[in-house]
Motif scaffolding. Structure first.
Motif, PDB file in Angstrom:
ATOM      1  N   ALA A   1     -70.868  -8.136  40.541  1.00 46.14           N
ATOM      2  CA  ALA A   1     -71.129  -7.193  41.640  1.00 46.14           C
ATOM      3  C   ALA A   1     -70.861  -7.869  42.980  1.00 46.14           C
ATOM      4  O   ALA A   1     -70.985  -9.086  43.119  1.00 46.14           O
ATOM      5  N   ARG A   2     -70.504  -7.063  43.950  1.00 48.14           N
ATOM      6  CA  ARG A   2     -70.277  -7.559  45.298  1.00 48.14           C
ATOM      7  C   ARG A   2     -71.609  -7.989  45.913  1.00 48.14           C
ATOM      8  O   ARG A   2     -72.661  -7.438  45.599  1.00 48.14           O
ATOM      9  N   CYS A   3     -71.558  -8.932  46.822  1.00 52.04           N
ATOM     10  CA  CYS A   3     -72.752  -9.441  47.482  1.00 52.04           C
ATOM     11  C   CYS A   3     -73.549  -8.307  48.133  1.00 52.04           C
ATOM     12  O   CYS A   3     -74.759  -8.204  47.953  1.00 52.04           O
ATOM     13  N   GLY A   4     -72.876  -7.459  48.880  1.00 56.67           N
ATOM     14  CA  GLY A   4     -73.550  -6.345  49.550  1.00 56.67           C
ATOM     15  C   GLY A   4     -74.168  -5.353  48.580  1.00 56.67           C
ATOM     16  O   GLY A   4     -75.211  -4.760  48.868  1.00 56.67           O
ATOM     17  N   GLU A   5     -73.531  -5.172  47.427  1.00 54.11           N
ATOM     18  CA  GLU A   5     -74.093  -4.267  46.417  1.00 54.11           C
ATOM     19  C   GLU A   5     -75.414  -4.810  45.900  1.00 54.11           C
ATOM     20  O   GLU A   5     -76.382  -4.062  45.726  1.00 54.11           O
ATOM     21  N   LEU A   6     -75.462  -6.121  45.667  1.00 56.09           N
ATOM     22  CA  LEU A   6     -76.687  -6.726  45.146  1.00 56.09           C
ATOM     23  C   LEU A   6     -77.792  -6.769  46.195  1.00 56.09           C
ATOM     24  O   LEU A   6     -78.948  -6.471  45.885  1.00 56.09           O
ATOM     25  N   THR A   7     -77.458  -7.127  47.428  1.00 54.89           N
ATOM     26  CA  THR A   7     -78.502  -7.246  48.450  1.00 54.89           C
ATOM     27  C   THR A   7     -79.079  -5.893  48.849  1.00 54.89           C
ATOM     28  O   THR A   7     -80.169  -5.841  49.405  1.00 54.89           O
TER      29      THR A   7
ATOM     30  N   LEU B   1     -71.350   1.753  50.178  1.00 61.13           N
ATOM     31  CA  LEU B   1     -70.490   1.327  49.077  1.00 61.13           C
ATOM     32  C   LEU B   1     -69.075   1.146  49.602  1.00 61.13           C
ATOM     33  O   LEU B   1     -68.670   1.807  50.557  1.00 61.13           O
ATOM     34  N   LYS B   2     -68.314   0.293  48.949  1.00 62.69           N
ATOM     35  CA  LYS B   2     -66.934   0.078  49.358  1.00 62.69           C
ATOM     36  C   LYS B   2     -66.099   1.346  49.167  1.00 62.69           C
ATOM     37  O   LYS B   2     -65.291   1.703  50.008  1.00 62.69           O
ATOM     38  N   ASN B   3     -66.297   2.025  48.020  1.00 63.28           N
ATOM     39  CA  ASN B   3     -65.576   3.261  47.735  1.00 63.28           C
ATOM     40  C   ASN B   3     -66.368   4.054  46.685  1.00 63.28           C
ATOM     41  O   ASN B   3     -67.387   3.574  46.187  1.00 63.28           O
ATOM     42  N   LYS B   4     -65.892   5.247  46.348  1.00 64.82           N
ATOM     43  CA  LYS B   4     -66.606   6.079  45.373  1.00 64.82           C
ATOM     44  C   LYS B   4     -66.746   5.407  44.016  1.00 64.82           C
ATOM     45  O   LYS B   4     -67.757   5.560  43.342  1.00 64.82           O
ATOM     46  N   ALA B   5     -65.738   4.665  43.598  1.00 64.95           N
ATOM     47  CA  ALA B   5     -65.783   4.002  42.292  1.00 64.95           C
ATOM     48  C   ALA B   5     -66.819   2.885  42.241  1.00 64.95           C
ATOM     49  O   ALA B   5     -67.216   2.454  41.165  1.00 64.95           O
ATOM     50  N   SER B   6     -67.269   2.436  43.415  1.00 58.59           N
ATOM     51  CA  SER B   6     -68.261   1.362  43.457  1.00 58.59           C
ATOM     52  C   SER B   6     -69.620   1.808  42.927  1.00 58.59           C
ATOM     53  O   SER B   6     -70.412   0.978  42.487  1.00 58.59           O
TER      54      SER B   6
END
Length: 192
Positions: free
Chosen positions: A25-31, A59-64
């Protein structure tokens, strides 16, 4: 001195690092994860994280937006320990599970963990590199590209895959992650 994620005494940092390693997962998604985003999937009993845009999260995009199962034993991750950690958190709405900003989490991982975990690390290896590692592990494990895209939250341009919409099998993703992230025999903690 901290040499691996497992030796980190701050539980929030330790679990943040482990989830970064075992989910890609991306850092921002986890935090941005909140206590409500950590749940047990009723169909199969898997502990999961729900990466979503609820309550103003970005989120970065809808698929995120996706649900990712947490694989017990992968790189020494213990779901029961994480359940207990999450249960101990206050029930404050919109409060981060890891209580770190994206910048603080990334800086800690890049400056404290990576230099100790990877000898002779080049400067271009950073926390985000774990996403590339996860993609490579899934590919080498023979995981279908569509399942790998579900795990990593990548946009998929294929009409065939888009016909299936948001329906994703947590079981299929869990099996893919188990295949790509087996617990090493006789090794309780990988060097991360």
């Amino acid at each position: 001195m901290v040499t691996t994620i497992h030796e980190e005494t701050n539980a929030a940092k330790r679990f943040f690092g482990l989830l970064a390693v075992i989910t890609g997962a991306r850092c921002g998604e986890l935090t941005q994860l909140t206590k409500a985003d950590i749940y047990e999937d009723g169909d199969n009993g898997l502990l999961c994280i729900d990466i979503n845009a609820n309550n103003g999260k970005a989120l970065k995009n809808k698929a995120s937006a996706r649900v990712v199962p947490l694989i017990d034993g992968a790189f020494g991750f213990r779901s029961e320990e994480f359940r207990e950690y999450v249960a101990s958190l206050p029930d404050e709405e919109n409060s981060s599970v890891f209580r770190m900003s994206r910048d603080v989490a990334s800086k800690w991982f890049n400056e404290v963990i990576l230099p100790k975990a990877i000898e002779n690390r080049s400067g271009d290896l950073v926390l985000h590199s774990l996403r590339h590692t996860m993609a490579t592990l899934l590919k080498h494990a023979g995981v279908a590209e569509s399942t790998a895209q579900d795990v990593l939250g990548h946009t998929n341009q294929s009409i065939t895959f888009n016909l299936y919409g948001k329906t994703k099998s947590v079981n299929l993703m869990a099996e893919a992650l188990k295949q790509a992230l087996p617990e090493p025999a006789g090794l309780q903690h990988a060097r991360v």
